[in-house]
Motif scaffolding. Sequence first.
Motif, PDB file in Angstrom:
ATOM      1  N   MET A 101       0.831  -1.201   0.000  1.00 17.31           N
ATOM      2  CA  MET A 101       0.000   0.000   0.000  1.00 17.31           C
ATOM      3  C   MET A 101       0.868   1.256   0.000  1.00 17.31           C
ATOM      4  O   MET A 101       0.563   2.247  -0.686  1.00 17.31           O
ATOM      5  N   GLY A 102       1.966   1.214   0.737  1.00 19.72           N
ATOM      6  CA  GLY A 102       2.885   2.352   0.750  1.00 19.72           C
ATOM      7  C   GLY A 102       3.519   2.589  -0.607  1.00 19.72           C
ATOM      8  O   GLY A 102       3.678   3.741  -1.046  1.00 19.72           O
ATOM      9  N   ALA A 103       3.882   1.500  -1.293  1.00 16.64           N
ATOM     10  CA  ALA A 103       4.478   1.636  -2.621  1.00 16.64           C
ATOM     11  C   ALA A 103       3.468   2.205  -3.623  1.00 16.64           C
ATOM     12  O   ALA A 103       3.801   3.053  -4.453  1.00 16.64           O
ATOM     13  N   LEU A 104       2.227   1.756  -3.542  1.00 16.25           N
ATOM     14  CA  LEU A 104       1.187   2.282  -4.433  1.00 16.25           C
ATOM     15  C   LEU A 104       0.931   3.757  -4.152  1.00 16.25           C
ATOM     16  O   LEU A 104       0.730   4.553  -5.085  1.00 16.25           O
ATOM     17  N   ARG A 105       0.949   4.114  -2.888  1.00 15.69           N
ATOM     18  CA  ARG A 105       0.789   5.525  -2.534  1.00 15.69           C
ATOM     19  C   ARG A 105       1.896   6.372  -3.148  1.00 15.69           C
ATOM     20  O   ARG A 105       1.664   7.442  -3.720  1.00 15.69           O
TER      21      ARG A 105
END
Length: 625
Positions: A101-105
């Motif tokens: 989720m952090g990478a997608l953000r």
Amino acid sequence: MGKSQKKRSMRRHNPMRVPDSHLPQGLASASETSSKTQAILPIIQKMEGTDAVERKWACVAVSNLIQNDPSTRRLLQGKNVVGALITRLTDSEEEVVIEAMGALRNLCIDGGYDICAEMYNKSILVPLRTFVPKLSTTLSQYLDGPKNAPENAQKLVYEFSDNVITVLWCLSETSNKALTAINEMKLAPFLMSFLAAREKIPLGPVTAAAQCLYVLTDDNYPAIADIRADGGYIACLMSLLNPQDNGTTPESADPRTVTLRVLASGILRNVAPIPPPSAASAIDIDKEIVLPQLQPVIASISLADASASVLQLIEQQASSAPDIEQLSLKNTPKSDHKSPAEIELERLEARLRTVQLALEILTGACATLPDPDPDDEDGDEDIANENDDDAPEMDTDMEMAVDDVAGDTPAQALPPLVAPLLALVQPTTLSFPPLAAPSPHPPTTSALSAIHLAALECLNNIFLALARGGGAAPECGRARRVGRRTGLGQERRQAMWEVAAGVLWGVASVCRGALDPEPAQMQALMALCDGAGADAQLRVKCIGALECLAMNPGAAFVDANARIAEYLLSMLPGAANAKRRRRGDGADAAGGGVADRHLRDEGAPYDGNFRAGGSLRGSRRASTA
């Protein structure tokens, strides 16, 4: 004289970062310009592997490698990193889900609309819909008693929720399809719960929630109706306007507390008029909230000092992207790991973006009159300007001296904004770097150029309101507008001139007859009007400004009047200049300017120019053409 107003069809590239449309397209070009080509395939392989530790490592590696590195990001896109990360959102290991989720953000922030559209098309909203109720429950449990909440509650509330909300915020600005799908999620209670809990949780997810609400309530009735329907929501937003409630102190406060106040002002403006029985229903939002809250924000920053600080930090900063080979699987760094210099750079950028946001809101507040020339374009693409060899070189400083003009105006609250706006118009060394020398810190350059443009748009609306209201012109002093030839990735240079032309028209209209036309001003406006990239609206703005400059009744400016009159007449049908004749969409404005102004000023010193040059005949031809 059209007003500037933030519209969904004229979106920002993305919430925070710089466009990269100027870079070569295609995977081959990305491979040639990226220094991390060899790392891409192992990352994708590990992300899809059977070892949870390796999958987590791969997600972290994506976050670290894409920071300000569009070439590597495009290589990862070519290997379907977006689809792989979305798949990891349903991973059996929670740590993998959190890092994915952090990478997608981070991809949303650095990649902008193209990546957001890809995420939407690959159904990222499916897992996000399951996360929202889970996060709501976890937040409630955490607020009721942190000790009784699940073991990972703090991480979910602090970090994961921030990432989820930021992705929802980015997707909301991507397309109407994405916005409609997000409207169906009914996010208002979820987002407002973070604002209500701001004293008990970090400001990261709180600010993200406010940003998402601001976007969702921007000309989007479903979200507006949800906020209006709950008096508690309005009361919560009003409480955010109190600096003491946010723990703000003049120098040491977290800059996000200021961002929260700006966002609360913007949200309240978006949902206005507020219905009774809320006490806010009797408040003039623009006059009593937006102007007093945001004027100190735009006056609180020195762009020159911010630019100098960024340059100093860049000298101190080590490489922001760690060597992929040195990332240990056992001691994987967090995806948000940053050096002190990087943290300070992001703090400065966040402060600049807050100023940009305040300017956007003020621009809408200053657009107090209907626009007589509504935009007839409704595209979703950013405006692009071609680098034409025939485009004029705009190195001439345009300086306007504005004197006080007596009179009262309904827009009397607007003139105090002019001085800070003029300060924000002045470019710094990082604002518009030469085409041959890319910016040493693109995010700062993007923020600075966006601020200059937003400040000009706000000035445009102020002078439009003053001109239409017959009001007083503030004493602006001398403001410099600097521009150069544009190119791919440098579109804001041209945009600066386009908006500046409207500002100059507004200033000249307010101070008609009181400005001293200077050769440099006239030449710059004529060159801009004749430029290969000038459209009808830009030419009308330039002609309007020239028309007003020509009206100084002083005997010393008869020659300037003659030069402007000759130029305007050359644009009329039948004029000898074939180049201008092909651009006949400015002829009506030119003919109207000559006829309307000069026929009413037969006693002016420049009337001899009008008659000697055959202007009356030319004007009549224009009126009957």
